[in-house]
Design a protein around this motif. Structure first.
Motif, PDB file in Angstrom:
ATOM      1  N   ARG A  26     -20.645 -81.466  68.710  1.00 45.71           N
ATOM      2  CA  ARG A  26     -20.393 -81.561  70.114  1.00 45.71           C
ATOM      3  C   ARG A  26     -18.993 -82.219  70.454  1.00 45.71           C
ATOM      4  NH1 ARG A  26     -23.051 -80.611  75.012  1.00 45.71           N
ATOM      5  NH2 ARG A  26     -22.903 -82.026  76.407  1.00 45.71           N
ATOM      6  N   LEU A  41     -15.909 -81.748  78.794  1.00 49.50           N
ATOM      7  CA  LEU A  41     -17.327 -80.976  78.633  1.00 49.50           C
ATOM      8  C   LEU A  41     -18.260 -81.163  79.788  1.00 49.50           C
ATOM      9  CD1 LEU A  41     -18.240 -79.391  76.223  1.00 49.50           C
ATOM     10  CD2 LEU A  41     -19.588 -81.417  75.351  1.00 49.50           C
ATOM     11  N   ALA A  42     -18.323 -82.174  80.547  1.00 46.91           N
ATOM     12  CA  ALA A  42     -19.094 -82.296  81.844  1.00 46.91           C
ATOM     13  C   ALA A  42     -18.642 -81.241  82.847  1.00 46.91           C
ATOM     14  CB  ALA A  42     -19.075 -83.955  82.350  1.00 46.91           C
ATOM     15  N   GLU A  43     -17.199 -81.095  82.937  1.00 47.90           N
ATOM     16  CA  GLU A  43     -16.724 -80.159  83.852  1.00 47.90           C
ATOM     17  C   GLU A  43     -16.883 -78.675  83.415  1.00 47.90           C
ATOM     18  OE1 GLU A  43     -12.696 -82.477  85.624  1.00 47.90           O
ATOM     19  OE2 GLU A  43     -12.491 -81.494  83.370  1.00 47.90           O
ATOM     20  N   TRP A  44     -16.912 -78.618  82.009  1.00 45.56           N
ATOM     21  CA  TRP A  44     -17.266 -77.047  81.544  1.00 45.56           C
ATOM     22  C   TRP A  44     -18.827 -76.879  81.883  1.00 45.56           C
ATOM     23  CZ3 TRP A  44     -20.962 -74.505  78.517  1.00 45.56           C
ATOM     24  CH2 TRP A  44     -20.444 -73.472  78.123  1.00 45.56           C
ATOM     25  N   ASP A  45     -19.584 -77.778  81.725  1.00 43.45           N
ATOM     26  CA  ASP A  45     -21.139 -77.871  82.251  1.00 43.45           C
ATOM     27  C   ASP A  45     -21.081 -77.529  83.734  1.00 43.45           C
ATOM     28  OD1 ASP A  45     -21.821 -78.003  79.425  1.00 43.45           O
ATOM     29  OD2 ASP A  45     -22.161 -80.539  79.791  1.00 43.45           O
ATOM     30  N   PHE A  48     -20.331 -73.792  84.224  1.00 45.65           N
ATOM     31  CA  PHE A  48     -21.496 -73.059  83.864  1.00 45.65           C
ATOM     32  C   PHE A  48     -22.606 -73.055  84.779  1.00 45.65           C
ATOM     33  CE2 PHE A  48     -24.578 -71.868  80.787  1.00 45.65           C
ATOM     34  CZ  PHE A  48     -24.016 -70.563  80.281  1.00 45.65           C
ATOM     35  N   ALA A  49     -22.983 -74.136  85.344  1.00 49.62           N
ATOM     36  CA  ALA A  49     -24.117 -74.416  86.445  1.00 49.62           C
ATOM     37  C   ALA A  49     -23.744 -73.599  87.667  1.00 49.62           C
ATOM     38  CB  ALA A  49     -24.362 -75.820  86.497  1.00 49.62           C
ATOM     39  N   GLY A  53     -25.627 -70.303  85.284  1.00 50.47           N
ATOM     40  CA  GLY A  53     -25.976 -70.534  83.756  1.00 50.47           C
ATOM     41  C   GLY A  53     -26.047 -69.410  82.922  1.00 50.47           C
ATOM     42  N   THR A  67     -21.850 -68.619  71.629  1.00 52.06           N
ATOM     43  CA  THR A  67     -20.930 -69.454  72.516  1.00 52.06           C
ATOM     44  C   THR A  67     -20.038 -68.749  73.409  1.00 52.06           C
ATOM     45  OG1 THR A  67     -20.700 -70.985  70.571  1.00 52.06           O
ATOM     46  CG2 THR A  67     -18.906 -71.122  72.217  1.00 52.06           C
TER      47      THR A  67
END
Length: 141
Positions: A26, A41-45, A48-49, A53, A67
């Protein structure tokens, strides 16, 4: 005693930086995304949200172990604005084959306003192929 860099769990034994392979993977993924795309990675999440999702085009959620790809415009070589997160199929087969946004716009215009409708001034519904006639099977005596 020190803690894991990724999750904050206490390290034991010979562990130096990460508590396990999952945290190591990770952290390396987060570093790669930040280096290549300039987002955390928080911005990627968050992206995605915001997409619900799933893939930004087909809306399919990822399969276990799959992936998804971070899609970005290739306007100046490899650099360009980040657009969203796509499944491997949509990224390589759909977007990858279009090459640029002008072809995608032409395709969307073609589907919205077909040339046949403009030329004829009306929508023509194709009747489809005629059904094949069934031949009776002959019984052997």
């Amino acid at each position: 005693m020190t803690d894991c860099v990724a999750c904050g769990e206490p390290l034991t034994g010979r562990q130096r930086k990460f508590c396990g392979s999952a945290c190591s993977k990770r952290a390396s993924r987060a570093a790669w995304i930040e280096k290549v795309y300039g987002i955390t990675l928080a911005e990627w999440d968050a992206i995605f949200a915001a997409q619900g999702g799933g893939c930004g085009i087909c809306q399919r959620p990822p399969r276990p172990g799959e992936t998804f790809h971070l899609d970005h415009e290739h306007s100046k070589g490899q650099s360009g604005p980040v657009r969203g997160i796509l499944c491997p199929y949509c990224n390589t087969r759909l977007i990858g084959r279009l090459k640029d946004h002008t072809k995608a716009q032409l395709m969307a215009d073609y589907l919205r306003e077909p040339p046949a409708t403009r030329a004829l001034g009306r929508v023509v519904i194709a009747p489809g192929r005629p059904k094949k006639k069934r031949s009776l099977k002959r019984r052997r005596p």
